[in-house]
Design an enzyme around this catalytic site. Structure first.
Site, PDB file in Angstrom:
ATOM      1  N   LEU A   1      10.509 -20.573  -4.985  1.00  0.00           N
ATOM      2  CA  LEU A   1       9.539 -19.910  -4.210  1.00  0.00           C
ATOM      3  C   LEU A   1       8.302 -19.858  -4.788  1.00  0.00           C
ATOM      4  O   LEU A   1       8.861 -20.027  -5.729  1.00  0.00           O
ATOM      5  CB  LEU A   1      10.125 -18.163  -4.170  1.00  0.00           C
ATOM      6  CG  LEU A   1       8.896 -17.094  -3.718  1.00  0.00           C
ATOM      7  CD1 LEU A   1       8.795 -17.295  -2.145  1.00  0.00           C
ATOM      8  CD2 LEU A   1       9.529 -15.659  -4.467  1.00  0.00           C
TER       9      LEU A   1
ATOM     10  N   HIS B   1       2.512   3.490  -8.971  1.00  0.00           N
ATOM     11  CA  HIS B   1       2.355   1.781  -9.527  1.00  0.00           C
ATOM     12  C   HIS B   1       2.848   1.394  -9.645  1.00  0.00           C
ATOM     13  O   HIS B   1       3.233  -0.136 -10.073  1.00  0.00           O
ATOM     14  CB  HIS B   1       0.992   1.858  -9.626  1.00  0.00           C
ATOM     15  CG  HIS B   1      -0.800   2.083  -9.252  1.00  0.00           C
ATOM     16  ND1 HIS B   1      -0.736   1.923  -7.637  1.00  0.00           N
ATOM     17  CD2 HIS B   1      -1.649   2.913 -10.039  1.00  0.00           C
ATOM     18  CE1 HIS B   1      -1.698   2.229  -7.470  1.00  0.00           C
ATOM     19  NE2 HIS B   1      -2.372   2.993  -8.215  1.00  0.00           N
TER      20      HIS B   1
ATOM     21  N   ASP C   1       0.966  -1.511  -0.033  1.00  0.00           N
ATOM     22  CA  ASP C   1       0.095  -0.059  -0.466  1.00  0.00           C
ATOM     23  C   ASP C   1       0.949   1.039  -0.248  1.00  0.00           C
ATOM     24  O   ASP C   1       1.685   1.159   0.726  1.00  0.00           O
ATOM     25  CB  ASP C   1      -1.124   0.351   1.379  1.00  0.00           C
ATOM     26  CG  ASP C   1      -2.196   0.942   0.481  1.00  0.00           C
ATOM     27  OD1 ASP C   1      -2.013   1.578   0.135  1.00  0.00           O
ATOM     28  OD2 ASP C   1      -2.693   1.269   1.921  1.00  0.00           O
TER      29      ASP C   1
HETATM   30  C1  IPE Z   1      -5.398  -3.150  -0.537  1.00  0.00           C
HETATM   31  O1  IPE Z   1      -5.055  -1.633  -0.264  1.00  0.00           O
HETATM   32  C2  IPE Z   1      -5.149  -3.386  -1.386  1.00  0.00           C
HETATM   33  C3  IPE Z   1      -4.253  -3.199  -2.091  1.00  0.00           C
HETATM   34  C4  IPE Z   1      -3.067  -3.090  -2.028  1.00  0.00           C
HETATM   35  C5  IPE Z   1      -3.673  -4.069  -3.028  1.00  0.00           C
HETATM   36  P1  IPE Z   1      -6.385  -1.038  -0.736  1.00  0.00           P
HETATM   37  O2  IPE Z   1      -5.708   0.842  -0.378  1.00  0.00           O
HETATM   38  O3  IPE Z   1      -7.559  -0.668  -1.818  1.00  0.00           O
HETATM   39  O4  IPE Z   1      -6.959  -0.630   0.972  1.00  0.00           O
HETATM   40  P2  IPE Z   1      -7.743   0.408   1.750  1.00  0.00           P
HETATM   41  O5  IPE Z   1      -8.391   1.173   0.737  1.00  0.00           O
HETATM   42  O6  IPE Z   1      -6.902   1.427   2.075  1.00  0.00           O
HETATM   43  O7  IPE Z   1      -9.011  -0.797   2.906  1.00  0.00           O
HETATM   44  C1  IPE Z   2      -1.555   0.006  -3.222  1.00  0.00           C
HETATM   45  O1  IPE Z   2      -1.526   1.886  -3.187  1.00  0.00           O
HETATM   46  C2  IPE Z   2      -1.814  -0.384  -4.927  1.00  0.00           C
HETATM   47  C3  IPE Z   2      -3.241  -0.822  -4.702  1.00  0.00           C
HETATM   48  C4  IPE Z   2      -4.239  -0.940  -4.021  1.00  0.00           C
HETATM   49  C5  IPE Z   2      -3.417  -1.516  -6.847  1.00  0.00           C
HETATM   50  P1  IPE Z   2      -2.818   2.338  -3.136  1.00  0.00           P
HETATM   51  O2  IPE Z   2      -2.729   3.146  -4.839  1.00  0.00           O
HETATM   52  O3  IPE Z   2      -3.590   2.115  -2.211  1.00  0.00           O
HETATM   53  O4  IPE Z   2      -1.791   3.644  -2.626  1.00  0.00           O
HETATM   54  P2  IPE Z   2      -2.665   4.672  -1.770  1.00  0.00           P
HETATM   55  O5  IPE Z   2      -3.100   4.460  -0.281  1.00  0.00           O
HETATM   56  O6  IPE Z   2      -3.812   5.565  -2.257  1.00  0.00           O
HETATM   57  O7  IPE Z   2      -1.436   5.639  -1.114  1.00  0.00           O
HETATM   58 MG    MG Z   3      -4.374   2.509  -0.429  1.00  0.00          MG
END
Ligand code: IPE
Ligand code: IPE
Ligand code: MG
Length: 256
Positions: free
Chosen positions: A137, A43, A26
């Site tokens: 792995l 990303h 995240d």
């Molecule tokens: C969780 O992250 C899902 C992934 C990393 C793929 P999110 O950014 O979507 O989670 P929330 O919405 O903050 O809980």
């Molecule tokens: C996690 O990073 C990746 C996915 C959920 C695909 P985020 O896109 O949720 O990044 P933040 O939380 O907005 O910084």
């Molecule tokens: Mg996020």
């Protein structure tokens, strides 16, 4: 409690290196935002972290790594971000599968893939086939995955078996249910890592995380490197996993 489970827990309690690590990657969006870049660039930078962590797992002899790439709730994001994520997914798969295969990595996907473009579904299948016999792995990518979805699917399958007369209601126990879930056959995650500062599970492996050690870091996923991963491993090695027992009991069985 089943003897097998007890044995697995005793072994897990004594390990200083996790056999299975599950990560919520995240913070990509915030990483990009802090640099005045579009979220998509976060990303993209995140893919580099994936490479680094896969390599770190290989080098340290970790058996399985499950990465949350796209949750069943992430469809709620702006259409353009979802589209760009899918493109990135396809391009990364194309680029990485050969190298993963060369490195003896077994690739698997968990989640409801029926929602993906057929071309992407085909690529996922091809990647799994190509790497199926690898013995290094196991890299599990959770894509359109949700812990609740996983449990509902497992329940449905068992209900269908009951309706068909192939399964007795009394034979449904936690082992049976676990065997129907995604990641059946892999040890349950020993260590869970979430980057990005948020301290929640976000519908990840709900059942499988029952006794997993949780580790949260404020580092954003694109900044997560081998040193950060090692810090998580060190934190794990310092924990005492008790699985309901007392600390003294665990200490005694460790010495035995
Ligand atoms: C969780 O992250 C899902 C992934 C990393 C793929 P999110 O950014 O979507 O989670 P929330 O919405 O903050 O809980
Ligand atoms: C996690 O990073 C990746 C996915 C959920 C695909 P985020 O896109 O949720 O990044 P933040 O939380 O907005 O910084
Ligand atoms: Mg996020």
């Amino acid at each position: 409690m089943a003897q097998e489970q007890l044995q697995a827990e005793t072994q897990a309690g004594q390990q200083s290196l996790p056999r299975h690590v599950a990560i919520i990657m995240d913070g990509n969006g915030r990483w990009a935002k802090s640099r005045n870049l579009p979220r998509y660039m976060g990303h993209r930078a995140g893919v580099k972290s994936v490479r680094r962590v896969v390599e770190a797992c290989r080098q340290r002899g970790i058996e399985a790594l499950t990465l949350f790439a796209f949750s069943s709730e992430n469809w709620r994001r702006p259409r353009i971000e979802v589209g760009l994520l899918m493109d990135l997914f396809v391009r990364t798969l194309k680029k990485e599968v050969h190298r993963l295969d060369q490195n003896n990595v077994r690739v698997r996907f968990i989640g409801d893939r029926s929602a993906f473009d057929p071309k992407l579904q085909k690529m996922m299948h091809a990647a799994e086939q190509k790497t199926a016999d690898n013995t290094g792995l196991t890299l599990v990518i959770a894509a359109n995955y949700g812990g609740r979805w996983d449990l509902v699917e497992a329940t449905r399958r068992m209900a269908a078996q009951v309706a068909a007369g192939e399964l007795e209601v009394d034979d449904i126990d936690s082992e049976r249910l676990a065997g129907e879930l995604c990641n059946a056959g892999l040890p349950e995650p020993d260590l869970f890592i979430r980057t990005g500062g948020e301290q929640r599970i976000s519908n990840y492996l709900l059942w499988q995380l029952a006794y997993t050690e949780l580790y949260f870091t404020d580092l954003l996923w694109p900044d997560f490197d081998a040193a950060a991963f090692d810090e998580a491993l060190q934190s794990f090695a310092r924990r005492q996993r008790r699985f309901g027992k007392t600390g003294d009991q665990v200490e005694q069985s460790r010495r035995a």
